[in-house]
Write a protein that holds these residues in place. Structure first.
Motif, mmCIF file in Angstrom:
data_model
loop_
_atom_site.group_PDB
_atom_site.id
_atom_site.type_symbol
_atom_site.label_atom_id
_atom_site.label_comp_id
_atom_site.label_asym_id
_atom_site.label_seq_id
_atom_site.Cartn_x
_atom_site.Cartn_y
_atom_site.Cartn_z
ATOM 1 N N HIS A 177 94.058 131.979 64.053
ATOM 2 C CA HIS A 177 94.108 130.760 65.230
ATOM 3 C C HIS A 177 94.969 130.483 65.850
ATOM 4 N N GLY A 188 93.915 123.162 66.154
ATOM 5 C CA GLY A 188 93.580 124.129 64.758
ATOM 6 C C GLY A 188 94.151 123.168 63.182
ATOM 7 N N VAL A 207 96.537 129.249 61.005
ATOM 8 C CA VAL A 207 96.679 128.213 62.464
ATOM 9 C C VAL A 207 97.952 128.837 61.910
#
Length: 486
Positions: A177, A188, A207
């Motif tokens: 992500h 995040g 993240v």
């Protein structure tokens, strides 16, 4: 912020990892440009490694039981609930959203987690379908898709990140992500902290805090992810779609909007004004679903406009951390300058202001153009700011035609005292969502959320997200000897 202040890194393979770029990024409070935090930037090499970690982690995560996945998701939800007051403050400080907006965002995020915990048993279900061939049994299996590449925007970062992350994890996938780095924490790192607390195995959620200068299109072109989930502008969405098509990757794209708010001849004007004020000015208009055009029947046009302007003029503006504030700052000075330019261009084009907003620091107060034609540039451009066009419709049918005269088709709304007529006309609007006697900004984890035309592809929400984030496999079992023709 104390609990989260050291999370100014990427979360890679279960570890808080310093970015290896020589650059760092200052995260600013949009109201006064004070430094909220700074963050280390990850490199393209680190991103490539992260996809490899996710690929390996997903193989094991896919073997877990529905109960194990649900437990992790609910534990992550518990973390956010336990820290809700601090998280609301961080959302407000980092995004420039008011405390009302921040509370709404956290609430929506928790709803997504709660719903995701209910879909963990959707994978490995076996459906038997009939066969015309003697002795053949057909089984249809639903399996995890694999690794998902997730990219989220600056406006509702926690909500719009979680709506990919939570169902992906629930369905046995791993995620890499990338939030917008200017909202690194809410987009995040707080999410990563929640799943770390929940005991999610390392590598299942990663993240990466980076930017295009470092990684270019690597979130899109890396061969490992099977799907690219993106929320953001239509031009970027087109670019992602082109790359995904070339590489035969799936996409879930939620893009821009030019959302119409239609007030029919028989509408309750006061209630329509209430809804329009919220649907236009929540988060300063920086939501893809926000009202962009208000289309009003000619017979009630002046009354509606007068009341709408008076309400907009009275909205409190200023520091987003003040509980009384309704209109806070735009997310950065570039967005503010862009909005100011929209206003100047419209004035130069001859558009008439019913309410002229003003720039106060990084805040732009409500700005309303009247007697706009739908062909005007101001009516065909997504404002993403507290600027709105009010358009006169000759008839109810004319209002629907005006609403459809745009390349976008995300959300829409119709105000009428005749609910049945409202639904009938709603079906004639070419948008993914239409709300009768409400405004355009609505979301829930159990509805089909998404747009038509240039507003996106795919649908979020249960059960539609299950189809997006899984793969279907047919296995046939030949239980009797089959005679072949040669």
């Amino acid at each position: 912020m104390e609990k989260f202040k050291n999370l100014n890194k990427s979360f890679i393979n279960g570890e808080w990892t310093e970015g290896l770029s020589e650059r760092r990024y200052d995260i600013l409070n949009p109201f006064d440009n004070s430094i909220f935090s700074d963050i280390s930037i990850a490199t393209a090499g680190q991103l490539a490694e992260t996809f490899e970690y996710a690929k390996e982690a997903q193989k094991e995560w896919a073997k877990t039981t529905p109960e194990e996945r649900s437990e992790v998701i609910l534990k992550a939800m518990e973390f956010l609930q336990n820290n809700k007051d601090e998280i609301v403050q961080i959302i407000a400080q980092e995004t420039g959203g008011t405390l009302v907006k921040a509370g709404v965002e956290l609430h929506l995020t928790l709803e997504i987690l709660e719903e995701a915990a209910t879909i963990t048993n959707e994978i490995y279900q076996v459906r038997e379908v009939p066969s015309a061939m003697e002795g053949k049994v057909n089984h249809i299996h639903r399996l995890p898709l694999g690794v998902i590449s997730s990219i989220s925007p600056f406006n509702f970062p926690m909500n719009l990140s979680m709506r990919t992350i939570a169902p992906a994890i629930a369905l046995g996938n791993a995620v890499v992500h990338k939030p917008d780095i200017q909202v690194a924490f809410t987009g995040g790192n707080i999410i990563a902290a929640a799943f770390e607390y929940a005991g999610l195995p390392k590598g299942v959620l990663n993240v990466i805090q980076t930017d295009l200068t470092e990684i270019g299109d690597d979130m899109l072109t890396n061969p490992i992810p099977k799907l690219i989930s993106f929320t953001g502008s239509t031009p970027v969405g087109r670019h992602i779609g082109e790359i995904a098509g070339r590489n035969l990757k799936r996409v879930a794209l939620e893009l821009g909007g030019n959302n119409p708010f239609i007030v029919l001849e028989d509408a309750d004007i006061d209630r329509a004004v209430d809804a329009a004020i919220f649907g236009k000015f929540i988060h300063q208009g920086q939501i893809c679903m926000c009202i962009n055009r208000i289309i009003v029947h000619k017979d009630i046009y002046e009354e509606f406009l007068t009341k709408f302007v008076e309400r907009a003029k009275a909205l409190p503006y200023g520091n987003q951390l003040d509980p009384k504030t309704v209109v806070g700052p735009l997310v950065n000075e570039r967005q503010l300058e862009k909005a100011v330019q929209f206003i100047e261009d419209a004035k130069q084009a001859g558009n008439v202001l019913a309410l002229e907003g003003k720039r106060v620091g990084n805040v732009l107060t409500p700005t309303i153009f009247r007697d706009v034609k739908n062909t005007d540039a101001i009516a065909q451009t997504e404002m993403f700011s507290p600027i709105v066009s009010v358009i006169k419709a000759e008839t109810d049918e004319d209002a629907i035609a005006i609403a459809n005269d745009t390349e976008y088709g995300l959300s829409s709304a119709i105000f009428t005292t005749d609910i049945e007529k409202g639904e009938r006309l709603g079906l004639q609007i070419d948008s993914g969502m239409t709300h009768i006697n409400d405004q355009t900004v609505n979301d829930a984890p159990n509805v089909a959320f998404g747009g038509n035309k240039a507003s996106g592809m795919g649908r979020f929400g249960n059960p539609w997200i299950v189809e997006e984030f899984t793969v279907t496999k047919w296995i046939s079992l030949q239980t009797k000897y089959r005679q072949f023709p040669f």
